[in-house]
Design an enzyme around this catalytic site. Sequence first.
Site, short mmCIF file in Angstrom:
data_model
loop_
_atom_site.label_atom_id
_atom_site.label_comp_id
_atom_site.label_asym_id
_atom_site.label_seq_id
_atom_site.Cartn_x
_atom_site.Cartn_y
_atom_site.Cartn_z
N GLU A 57 18.61 40.27 44.26
CA GLU A 57 18.77 38.81 44.24
C GLU A 57 19.29 38.42 42.86
O GLU A 57 18.51 38.13 41.94
CB GLU A 57 17.44 38.12 44.52
CG GLU A 57 16.84 38.46 45.89
CD GLU A 57 15.47 37.84 46.08
OE1 GLU A 57 14.90 37.30 45.11
OE2 GLU A 57 14.95 37.88 47.21
N GLU A 70 18.94 27.20 42.11
CA GLU A 70 17.76 27.77 41.47
C GLU A 70 17.09 26.74 40.55
O GLU A 70 17.51 25.59 40.47
CB GLU A 70 18.13 29.05 40.70
CG GLU A 70 17.71 30.34 41.41
CD GLU A 70 16.20 30.46 41.64
OE1 GLU A 70 15.43 29.80 40.90
OE2 GLU A 70 15.80 31.20 42.54
N HIS A 90 15.64 39.88 40.93
CA HIS A 90 14.53 40.54 41.62
C HIS A 90 15.10 41.59 42.56
O HIS A 90 16.05 41.32 43.31
CB HIS A 90 13.71 39.51 42.39
CG HIS A 90 13.24 38.38 41.52
ND1 HIS A 90 12.98 37.11 42.00
CD2 HIS A 90 12.99 38.33 40.19
CE1 HIS A 90 12.59 36.34 41.01
NE2 HIS A 90 12.59 37.04 39.90
N ARG A 126 4.00 35.30 41.85
CA ARG A 126 5.34 35.50 41.28
C ARG A 126 5.32 35.66 39.77
O ARG A 126 6.37 35.84 39.16
CB ARG A 126 6.25 34.34 41.69
CG ARG A 126 6.53 34.29 43.18
CD ARG A 126 7.24 33.02 43.62
NE ARG A 126 7.35 32.98 45.07
CZ ARG A 126 8.38 33.42 45.77
NH1 ARG A 126 9.41 33.93 45.15
NH2 ARG A 126 8.41 33.34 47.08
N GLU A 137 8.81 44.21 45.37
CA GLU A 137 9.82 43.41 44.67
C GLU A 137 9.60 43.55 43.17
O GLU A 137 8.60 43.07 42.63
CB GLU A 137 9.73 41.95 45.09
CG GLU A 137 10.68 41.02 44.37
CD GLU A 137 10.38 39.55 44.64
OE1 GLU A 137 11.06 38.69 44.05
OE2 GLU A 137 9.44 39.25 45.42
N ARG A 141 10.45 42.47 39.51
CA ARG A 141 10.95 41.18 39.07
C ARG A 141 11.43 41.13 37.62
O ARG A 141 11.94 40.11 37.18
CB ARG A 141 9.84 40.13 39.26
CG ARG A 141 9.46 39.95 40.72
CD ARG A 141 8.28 38.99 40.90
NE ARG A 141 8.55 37.64 40.46
CZ ARG A 141 9.17 36.72 41.19
NH1 ARG A 141 9.62 37.01 42.40
NH2 ARG A 141 9.35 35.50 40.72
#
Length: 470
Positions: free
Chosen positions: A130, A212, A269, A339, A358, A360
Amino acid sequence: MTPEKVLEMAKKKKAVMVDLKFMDFPGMWQHFTLPIKSLDAAAFEDGFGFDGSSIRGWQPIHASDMLVIPDPTTALIDPFTEASTLSLICNIVDPITKESYSRDPRYIAQKAEAYMKSTGLADTACFGAEAEFFIFDDVRYDSNEHSSYYFVDSEEGFWNTGRVENPNLGYKPRYKEGYFPVPPTDSLYNLRNEMALQLMESGIEIEAQHHEVATAGQSEIDMMYSPLVEMGDKLMLFKYIVKNVARKHGKTVTFLPKPIYSDNGSGMHVHQSLWKKGNPLFAGDEYAGLSQMALYYIGGILTHAKALCAFCAPTTNSYKRLVPGFEAPVNMAYSSRNRSAAIRIPLYSPSPKAKRVEVRFPDPSCNGYMAFSAMLMAGLDGIQNKIHPGEPLDKDIYALSPEELEDVPSAPGSLEEALKSLEEDHEFLMKGDVFTRDVIDMWLEYKMENEVNELRLRPHPFEFSLYFDV
């Protein structure tokens, strides 16, 4: 796609040129173009010559001749050239030995996949990147002996609410409030749609596009996951398409992690999972529905995280984003849903096929082939050595006391620190000859000489605000 199919496609699309693309050592596409008559079936084995000494981090001048070998499976018609042009991603080969070039990032990724298969643990490593980015309307920068500055601007920038725009219509996302207002505040909706449609037209499956968090055009377009090498190819094509669609509209895109002070930076990510014979290996009965293998994979990533940052957050600017106390994932812990952890386990779907981890802390300035390969090697090392990641951290990390954070490792504070970590911890990368000693040494040397030391030598504009009147 076979070479014969590629030639058929070129003829059908009336291609008159063929563009040969390959990755340099730091992580940017390079290319040269030939008349289409130069491409025949034999060229997919014999390749084309070029000067490797002119490519960053590659050959010395006395051993400069190299070959690009086109990969027929990457063929597409370039959507941005005026003359119909066939585009091919290439591998790099020594013209004398015919061996693949150890510093070719794509070859490193191919070796990582091959090593994974040789272990018998899995036959496919799926990666989904991403990559966040900013869309600006103006950028200027310079650095010389007596001055240094940068200037970026965006019609969306909240700093422009008072600018005379004849007329200024307002609707500019506030700092840290760019996620997810509808148009007209999200003024880039149609542009991102055009980017997404062009990506899909070029063979990249898209899951979503959105504004974003940051003001000034921070955006994200999510690609569907793919096997490691294929995702490396797609990330480069992604950057190429996004930048060129923006340029067509008089705008510019940057994947620089932290171009704006006091607002969110751009991360990348990276979702990861292992598969074998079509079966997902990360689904199980452990924490957050993970398998024991997945927990060991996380353990490997966290154990080697500081060294991984040398490839996954590989610029001095990366550490303007990875700053403790803000929203960046600097604390090397794992969690479901949280997160603020360096590794998150998404819980969107109960399907075993959707189970993944994931990571990050990477950012989109990285060389995708090398970053993905390094993370895979760390995860495999975790599985092989049964490295348990410890207990998950499901609390708000930024609300924890210093005492509670004592045992939670953090990301390096600078590129230099990340490079030192890589120097001390790289044996896991060298299994199966995936990363050679030559590659690691050149990466350390190139980054220190061309980035860390060059930045260290230059006065910073903010130092004048702090110290000019001392």
